[in-house]
Design a protein around this motif. Sequence first.
Motif, PDB file in Angstrom:
ATOM      1  N   ALA A   1       0.822  -1.212   0.000  1.00 31.99           N
ATOM      2  CA  ALA A   1       0.000   0.000   0.000  1.00 31.99           C
ATOM      3  C   ALA A   1       0.857   1.263   0.000  1.00 31.99           C
ATOM      4  O   ALA A   1       0.462   2.291   0.500  1.00 31.99           O
ATOM      5  CB  ALA A   1      -0.985  -0.003   1.169  1.00 31.99           C
ATOM      6  N   ASP A   2       2.088   1.171  -0.528  1.00 34.30           N
ATOM      7  CA  ASP A   2       2.980   2.318  -0.609  1.00 34.30           C
ATOM      8  C   ASP A   2       3.513   2.433  -2.034  1.00 34.30           C
ATOM      9  O   ASP A   2       4.661   2.092  -2.303  1.00 34.30           O
ATOM     10  CB  ASP A   2       4.124   2.158   0.392  1.00 34.30           C
ATOM     11  N   PRO A   3       2.674   2.901  -2.954  1.00 31.72           N
ATOM     12  CA  PRO A   3       3.119   2.961  -4.351  1.00 31.72           C
ATOM     13  C   PRO A   3       4.291   3.915  -4.573  1.00 31.72           C
ATOM     14  O   PRO A   3       5.132   3.672  -5.418  1.00 31.72           O
ATOM     15  CB  PRO A   3       1.882   3.423  -5.111  1.00 31.72           C
ATOM     16  N   LEU A   4       4.384   4.980  -3.786  1.00 30.88           N
ATOM     17  CA  LEU A   4       5.482   5.924  -3.945  1.00 30.88           C
ATOM     18  C   LEU A   4       6.806   5.280  -3.537  1.00 30.88           C
ATOM     19  O   LEU A   4       7.819   5.431  -4.218  1.00 30.88           O
ATOM     20  CB  LEU A   4       5.219   7.199  -3.131  1.00 30.88           C
ATOM     21  N   GLY A   5       6.794   4.540  -2.431  1.00 27.14           N
ATOM     22  CA  GLY A   5       7.998   3.830  -1.996  1.00 27.14           C
ATOM     23  C   GLY A   5       8.432   2.810  -3.037  1.00 27.14           C
ATOM     24  O   GLY A   5       9.624   2.647  -3.305  1.00 27.14           O
ATOM     25  N   GLY A   6       7.475   2.120  -3.642  1.00 30.09           N
ATOM     26  CA  GLY A   6       7.781   1.169  -4.707  1.00 30.09           C
ATOM     27  C   GLY A   6       8.390   1.856  -5.906  1.00 30.09           C
ATOM     28  O   GLY A   6       9.302   1.322  -6.553  1.00 30.09           O
ATOM     29  N   PHE A   7       7.913   3.059  -6.200  1.00 34.46           N
ATOM     30  CA  PHE A   7       8.441   3.849  -7.313  1.00 34.46           C
ATOM     31  C   PHE A   7       9.914   4.192  -7.072  1.00 34.46           C
ATOM     32  O   PHE A   7      10.764   4.019  -7.946  1.00 34.46           O
ATOM     33  CB  PHE A   7       7.596   5.115  -7.475  1.00 34.46           C
ATOM     34  N   PHE A   8      10.240   4.657  -5.851  1.00 30.96           N
ATOM     35  CA  PHE A   8      11.620   5.015  -5.546  1.00 30.96           C
ATOM     36  C   PHE A   8      12.524   3.786  -5.521  1.00 30.96           C
ATOM     37  O   PHE A   8      13.685   3.847  -5.934  1.00 30.96           O
ATOM     38  CB  PHE A   8      11.702   5.782  -4.226  1.00 30.96           C
ATOM     39  N   LYS A   9      12.014   2.670  -5.021  1.00 35.51           N
ATOM     40  CA  LYS A   9      12.794   1.428  -5.039  1.00 35.51           C
ATOM     41  C   LYS A   9      13.124   1.027  -6.470  1.00 35.51           C
ATOM     42  O   LYS A   9      14.227   0.564  -6.765  1.00 35.51           O
ATOM     43  CB  LYS A   9      12.019   0.292  -4.359  1.00 35.51           C
ATOM     44  N   LYS A  10      12.167   1.200  -7.353  1.00 35.29           N
ATOM     45  CA  LYS A  10      12.370   0.853  -8.761  1.00 35.29           C
ATOM     46  C   LYS A  10      13.431   1.766  -9.379  1.00 35.29           C
ATOM     47  O   LYS A  10      14.325   1.302 -10.106  1.00 35.29           O
ATOM     48  CB  LYS A  10      11.053   0.971  -9.522  1.00 35.29           C
TER      49      LYS A  10
END
Length: 172
Positions: free
Chosen positions: A111-120
């Motif tokens: 439920a943290d799409p922004l964190g997933g974006f930065f990880k990517k």
Amino acid sequence: QQQQQQQGDDDEDFVLEFDLFGKVVPDKVKAEVLKTKVEISLLKAQPGLSWRSLEKGAAGPAAAGVAAAAAAPEQQQGPPRTYPSSKATRDWGKVEAEVKELEEKGELDDADPLGGFFKKIFSQGDEDTRRAMMKSFVESNGTVLSTNWKDIGAKKTECTPPEGMELHKWQE
């Protein structure tokens, strides 16, 4: 047979009596008296069965076939009809299996799409991009995240707290 009784303004009782087209679940009958109307909600005993009318005899000749189907539900073919207001059923076992599969693959974003974006960005970036992200984040106490090593590598990244917040240094 359904009977409805209500007292009017002139203290006379009003009685409405008729036979319902099919059977209902008595425990699920709800009635609400409002200023301008009385709302009565009935749950059909056979949810997939279509009633052509609320009353048994008011539906006309087409009702005979439906009434026969109500009397012998085991002779109905195919799944019961669904209506736009019907709630879709969900196979929760299947949903759970899909979530577990995503967790195992590491694709669940928690439920943290922004964190997933930065990880990517971090995982797919080159060495300078990763270095800039780490340096800017650490030096700014988490308030800046940059991918530009040429800009970040040349100077110390200042902490810039969000508007309305103040920076307080940790005292040992």
